[in-house]
Design an enzyme around this catalytic site. Structure first.
Site, short mmCIF file in Angstrom:
data_model
loop_
_atom_site.label_atom_id
_atom_site.label_comp_id
_atom_site.label_asym_id
_atom_site.label_seq_id
_atom_site.Cartn_x
_atom_site.Cartn_y
_atom_site.Cartn_z
N ASP A 282 -1.23 2.56 8.42
CA ASP A 282 -2.39 2.44 9.31
C ASP A 282 -2.15 1.47 10.47
O ASP A 282 -2.88 1.51 11.46
CB ASP A 282 -3.62 1.94 8.52
CG ASP A 282 -4.14 2.97 7.53
OD1 ASP A 282 -5.16 2.69 6.89
OD2 ASP A 282 -3.53 4.04 7.40
N VAL B 65 1.98 -13.18 4.60
CA VAL B 65 2.88 -13.48 5.72
C VAL B 65 2.04 -13.99 6.88
O VAL B 65 1.13 -13.28 7.35
CB VAL B 65 3.65 -12.21 6.14
CG1 VAL B 65 4.43 -12.46 7.42
CG2 VAL B 65 4.58 -11.78 5.02
N GLY C 211 0.84 -1.20 0.00
CA GLY C 211 0.00 0.00 0.00
C GLY C 211 0.88 1.25 0.00
O GLY C 211 2.04 1.20 -0.40
N PHE C 212 0.32 2.35 0.49
CA PHE C 212 1.09 3.60 0.46
C PHE C 212 2.38 3.50 1.26
O PHE C 212 3.41 4.02 0.86
CB PHE C 212 0.24 4.75 0.98
CG PHE C 212 -0.73 5.26 -0.04
CD1 PHE C 212 -2.05 4.84 -0.03
CD2 PHE C 212 -0.32 6.14 -1.02
CE1 PHE C 212 -2.95 5.29 -1.00
CE2 PHE C 212 -1.20 6.60 -1.99
CZ PHE C 212 -2.51 6.16 -1.98
N GLY C 213 2.33 2.83 2.42
CA GLY C 213 3.53 2.73 3.25
C GLY C 213 4.58 1.86 2.61
O GLY C 213 5.72 2.28 2.39
N GLU D 253 -18.01 11.28 1.04
CA GLU D 253 -17.85 11.11 -0.40
C GLU D 253 -18.83 10.07 -0.96
O GLU D 253 -19.42 10.26 -2.02
CB GLU D 253 -16.39 10.76 -0.71
CG GLU D 253 -15.48 11.97 -0.47
CD GLU D 253 -13.98 11.67 -0.56
OE1 GLU D 253 -13.59 10.50 -0.46
OE2 GLU D 253 -13.22 12.64 -0.74
N ALA E 199 -3.48 8.25 3.78
CA ALA E 199 -2.44 7.92 2.81
C ALA E 199 -1.17 8.76 2.93
O ALA E 199 -0.07 8.19 2.90
CB ALA E 199 -3.02 8.00 1.39
#
Lengths: 452, 452
Positions: B313, B85, B19-21, B176, B329
């Site tokens: 997160d 994992v 993801g973003f990380g 949204e 994000a």
């Protein structure tokens, strides 16, 4: 709903199926003095000729689908009903959708075809076909998972099985699939893996007849085969599949029989009529052919039922050529439009000559830059055939935004040799990562997900 | 793999989660003298901020996803591993992926969050959340099916339940979603149905606090609420959900309790850490907070394990502000990049100051033409906020073709007020068309498909 002239209830046209046959019939009735109800199991029309591009990660399902309500929203005389027709009452002139009864004055049945495994339905689980969006997503999943599995497989023989792709059926669908997978292996994915060289993948295209693309002119079949070989596809003609089981395809060429180990077997070999054919036959006494298609009259109606028409892949129309018209999109489209015109003529007390299909030709694409186009008087191959193929497909996409998006996607894929839509998605979580297990694909019996 | 300098084996960095990380950590290590392995359950990076657009039919999953192998294909020191994992061995410095062991010198865990139902896990089946592509496709299915069901429902009360949409949670996702569904009902679908007027749909947004968008400045919360009301959303603040069952939401406002009948309840209210948090806690003795997030040191490592980092997160970073950094994000991205830089510094015997998040602001969109942007020193609302929102999201999409396609799709949707991606798709065939049955959604226990 009543008509504007004399307050009589409008003639009710019920269309079952929103594919090329049904949807184009509905569109052609837009201005007619009739009330139209289009019934489909899905809420969208699917441009099936490009489904293989979803299966190989080049396009998304929405790029080749059009919501039926959207396409028909301006047709004020038309309503769309999401549902599945389970029965027909020809005497009472109604169709049954679940518990609901929908009456008709004229019925157009256009429910299409599904895959035939020539009686060996057990092959379907191992060798999925390509008829629906879900089929394409599943095929996509298997194709891309095969490379992932090969990447982590340490046993050379098993890795080879993961990198062996078998496509059964050398018609346009099989040819287009084989070409696209070869491009994936040799171009798109080449830099993406570290343990495997994806160009070592073997892609086999199996065809029972003596050449691929049998409906095309022989020189075009030859050109297509050459293009495929150049892309790295192993084309095997006069090759019959005698068994598919346990990740093994048994093939018969002449007298010799051999087995191919392959984890990804794709079916593009046969179709038969949707089961609506049986329902119609039982309820109307209509005759069906061996593939279950309903034999229709010269005006596409059923014998003895002049207000029930069958169009598209479900129909067997043999009044023009020795053989029935093929189950392709342009045939369905023209048949649907013909019936719509006929209905309007009949309402005015007029009639039409029998249906006559105008064959504008056949085309098949083989990877990027190459295609074969058989227009009868002209035959094209290579680059110009490819351009022609692109233009025709863009033209026939219904929605304008689809045309733009597909053009952009194709331009992008072409210039970057990339495919942006190659997600592996599934309704169930990816639960199976121990790939040694031959039950690789998620199923109820496979291991439960670790709650991570 | 050995490094170029002295033939010692390269420092192995293992990153769990793309993801973003995780992905931005991997990108930042592209030129580092390390060997990187990125492990993810999925083969693509998902741009979660736009997932609600897939759920409301405006974009396709592929438009907001980037195949990990493609993004990292030029990073020659990086390999991608599709897998999950299931365990970590901090002493032995290895992670377990199925039966396979992957050793590391440095481990970055970035597995993210999932939805929290505040202990009421039974609510999940009735009120799906929005974290994965499959979540979005399922939400999309429910939203569009609701209109289809209402179209054929003759009972007025049941029809009202079909046309009642409840979104739980007034943060950016809920806002949204609510705005997009209101646009569907009041604009996009207005001409598509014949029996119902879609603008009669009620869309309720429920928020427990005293205003929606609590992290934003109060005047922006007010502006957002006004925009939503203008779009037709009923915003209910200080409203707690006490039960969700049998298509009924029980809400409590002050002392009064009432029930809402709704067939489409969407969850945007709470997240908790992915279960990897528990695994880490058990194996390393790390502390977790009440949401299961791992409490990290000022350099994002785990106490006592200077070579294990947690970003995104899953991490609770409380060294900058009184409260932990939010699970958004930009935080994950900066944390991932920080750790990547730190690793490279440490390899040279250097170090970095503690992690410091640069807050560039928050943004939320409310339908077309309106948004709220809180940059601290500047607050934008309305049209210019909306333009800013569009530009920022395009900018942060990773792949260039995604940027182009999303821009085209947005331009198209804007000018035609249409949404091209509103397919109803499902892994199982659409088997349930008798909508009176409350088991509307396909499931193993529902009626078997008629073989039509």
């Amino acid at each position: 709903m009543v008509d504007a002239h004399n307050n009589n209830p409008l003639h009710q046209v019920v269309i079952v199926g929103g594919g090329f046959g049904g949807l184009y019939a509905a569109k052609a009735l837009k201005k007619a003095d009739v009330s139209v109800t289009l019934i489909d199991k899905r809420n969208f029309h699917l441009f099936q000729p490009l489904l293989y591009q979803v299966a190989t990660g080049a396009l998304s399902p929405a790029d080749i689908s059009s919501p039926l309500r959207s396409v028909l929203s301006k047709s004020k005389n038309t309503k769309v009903r999401l549902g599945e027709v389970n029965d027909i009452d020809p005497k009472g002139q109604k169709v049954m959708v679940g518990d609901e009864i929908i009456p008709y004055d004229t019925l157009i049945v256009a429910t299409g075809a599904k895959h035939s495994y020539f009686g060996k339905d057990s092959w379907e689980a191992s060798a999925p076909g390509l008829k629906t969006v879900e089929d394409a997503i599943e095929m996509r999943r298997r194709i891309f998972m095969a490379f992932e599995a090969a990447e982590k497989e340490t046993d050379a023989e098993k890795r080879r099985a993961w990198l062996t792709f078998v496509i059964v059926g050398g018609g346009p669908t099989g040819v287009e699939l084989a070409g696209a997978i070869a491009e994936l292996a040799n171009q798109t994915l080449k830099e993406d893996f570290r343990n495997i060289d994806t160009s070592e993948a073997r892609i086999l295209l199996l065809e029972g007849m003596d050449r691929i693309l049998p409906p095309f002119a022989p020189e075009l079949s030859q050109a297509a085969e050459t293009s495929l070989m150049q892309l790295g596809v192993l084309v095997q003609t006069k090759t019959m599949v005698t068994n598919i089981e346990n990740d093994t395809v048994t093939i018969k060429q002449g007298d010799s029989v051999r087995e191919l180990a392959s984890k990804t077997i794709l079916w593009a070999a046969g179709v038969k009529a949707n089961a609506m054919g049986k329902v119609l036959a039982e309820r109307t006494g209509a005759e069906c052919d061996r593939a279950g298609r309903v034999i229709v009259e010269p005006d596409l109606s059923i014998k003895g039922h002049s207000n029930i028409f069958v169009v598209g892949d479900l129909a067997n129309f043999s009044h023009q050529n020795a053989k029935p018209l093929p189950g392709v999109a342009p045939v369905a489209k023209q048949e649907g439009e013909y019936v719509a015109t006929l209905i309007q003529k009949q309402l005015k007390g007029e009639t039409l000559p029998q249906f006559n299909y105008t064959d504008h030709g056949s085309l098949a694409i083989i990877g990027q830059n190459s295609a074969v186009v058989d227009l009868g008087f002209i035959k094209l191959q290579g680059f110009f055939a490819w351009l022609f193929w692109l233009i025709i497909h863009i033209y026939f996409l219904i929605e304008f935004d689809n045309k733009i998006v597909v053009m952009i996607q194709w331009a992008w894929n072409y210039f970057t040799r990339n495919r942006g839509a190659r997600l592996i998605t599934s309704q169930k979580p990816l639960i199976q990562v121990g790939i040694e297990d031959s039950n690789y694909y998620p199923s109820e019996t496979a291991k439960q997900p670790l709650n991570v």
